[in-house]
Write an enzyme that holds these catalytic residues in place. Structure first.
Site, PDB file in Angstrom:
ATOM      1  CB  THR A 127       1.887  -9.372   2.483  1.00 58.11           C
ATOM      2  OG1 THR A 127       2.350  -9.128   1.146  1.00 58.11           O
ATOM      3  CG2 THR A 127       2.088 -10.835   2.838  1.00 58.11           C
ATOM      4  CD  GLU A 128      -2.026  -4.533   0.670  1.00 50.09           C
ATOM      5  OE1 GLU A 128      -1.137  -3.742   0.270  1.00 50.09           O
ATOM      6  OE2 GLU A 128      -2.921  -4.982  -0.074  1.00 50.09           O
ATOM      7  CB  VAL A 129       5.113  -3.947   2.368  1.00 49.62           C
ATOM      8  CG1 VAL A 129       6.321  -3.102   2.691  1.00 49.62           C
ATOM      9  CG2 VAL A 129       5.349  -5.385   2.793  1.00 49.62           C
ATOM     10  CB  THR A 170      -0.911   0.023   1.238  1.00 50.42           C
ATOM     11  OG1 THR A 170      -1.683  -1.176   1.267  1.00 50.42           O
ATOM     12  CG2 THR A 170      -1.860   1.220   1.192  1.00 50.42           C
ATOM     13  CE1 TYR A 180      -4.018  -3.656   4.801  1.00 45.62           C
ATOM     14  CE2 TYR A 180      -2.244  -2.049   4.942  1.00 45.62           C
ATOM     15  CZ  TYR A 180      -3.370  -2.543   4.303  1.00 45.62           C
ATOM     16  OH  TYR A 180      -3.848  -1.920   3.166  1.00 45.62           O
TER      17      TYR A 180
END
Length: 308
Positions: free
Chosen positions: A273-275, A175, A205
């Site tokens: 996944t969101e980095v 993100t 998250y």
């Protein structure tokens, strides 16, 4: 609510884009980096330790070959793991994290699992740093039968041709600040709706599946990633990107209904996944390592709990 016309240069406020607007949008897109140099060259270096298959080709301004990287000794007695990256091409650590996992970690798990990695599903998006494909379609809302996004349909067809059931599916995403400055305003303009600004979570998250939430699996991944980078806190309402958190750093979506990548594979254990690479508290390298930690954390959990 905010007027799309104040935020995006293409189209008329309140009116969905037609072909004219989509072509105008496409004409503005420029190649900014090389899929061949940054992705394909790294895949080629893996041939000594993995089977590499070409599962399709995208014919846009250039022809993009699509690659699957598989465990070299595929064994039907082992559980199968699917890792996907670059569904949204602009999300750099998703692609580079998948490649780094293959280079540094995947062979360590070869005695326990068959591993299949699709490291860069949307190479045109990678080169132009885009969320959409050239038809202004989001591949990560298009994983369903008769998909309008070729990026998605080629993956679905390839996985279907294997006749393989997957124990786990980890889909690697980011993100970024451009979600708010470019991609969400463009989405609102394309769909002829008002754009309401939102914040970008500062940290890592996960998005789980409401139908298969597997909270202990998600927690294991969060605990693995927190050794590398910080976990995104919820906002004042206890939400991340508008969804109430299920536990620290975890929200759930109905992934199949939304056409998300992790929904199509029907894996028992699945997560997106969101980095956050634009965080002042994280470097590009930490974001790549966070993606690797997400995959290894997932695999370590499956081993520890003896999942088959």
């Amino acid at each position: 609510m905010l007027d799309t016309q104040n935020y995006y240069s293409i189209g008329t406020s309140g009116i969905k884009w037609g072909e004219k607007e989509k072509k105008e949008w496409f004409a503005q897109q420029k190649v900014k980096r090389s899929y061949e140099k940054e992705v394909v060259s790294k895949i080629e270096k893996l041939r000594a330790h993995f089977n590499i298959e070409e599962y399709g080709e995208l014919e846009y301004l250039s022809n993009y070959k699509l690659y699957a990287v598989k465990s070299i000794n595929w064994d039907s007695s082992k559980p199968n793991i699917l890792v996907t990256g670059g569904v949204h091409g602009y999300e750099t650590s998703g692609v580079q994290g998948a490649l780094r996992f293959l280079k540094d970690e995947a062979q360590k798990y070869s005695d326990k699992f068959n591993i299949l990695v699709l490291p860069s599903i949307s190479p045109w998006g990678y080169e132009t740093i885009n969320r959409w494909n050239p038809l202004a379609i989001d591949p990560n809302r298009s994983f369903y039968k008769d998909s309008p996004a070729k990026e998605s349909s080629l993956v679905i067809d390839y996985i279907g041709s294997l006749g393989t059931k997957f124990l786990a599916h980890i889909d690697l995403h980011e993100t970024t600040d451009t979600d708010e400055s470019e991609f969400r305003p463009a989405l609102a303009a394309r769909d002829g709706v008002d754009y309401a600004a939102d914040g970008v979570p500062d940290g890592f998250y996960l998005v789980g599946d409401t139908e298969r939430p597997e909270p202990e699996f998600q927690k294991a991944i969060i605990d693995s990633v927190r050794k590398v980078t910080h976990i995104a806190p919820p906002d004042a309402d206890g939400k991340i990107i508008g969804k109430l958190i299920e536990q620290e750093g975890v929200i759930n979506y109905d992934t199949k209904k939304l056409g998300l990548c992790i929904g199509f594979s029907d894996a028992k254990f699945s997560t997106t996944t969101e980095v956050y690479p634009d965080s002042p508290r994280a470097t590009d390298e930490e974001c790549i390592l966070a993606q690797v930690a997400a995959v290894t954390g997932a695999l370590d959990f499956l081993i520890k709990t003896n999942q088959k």
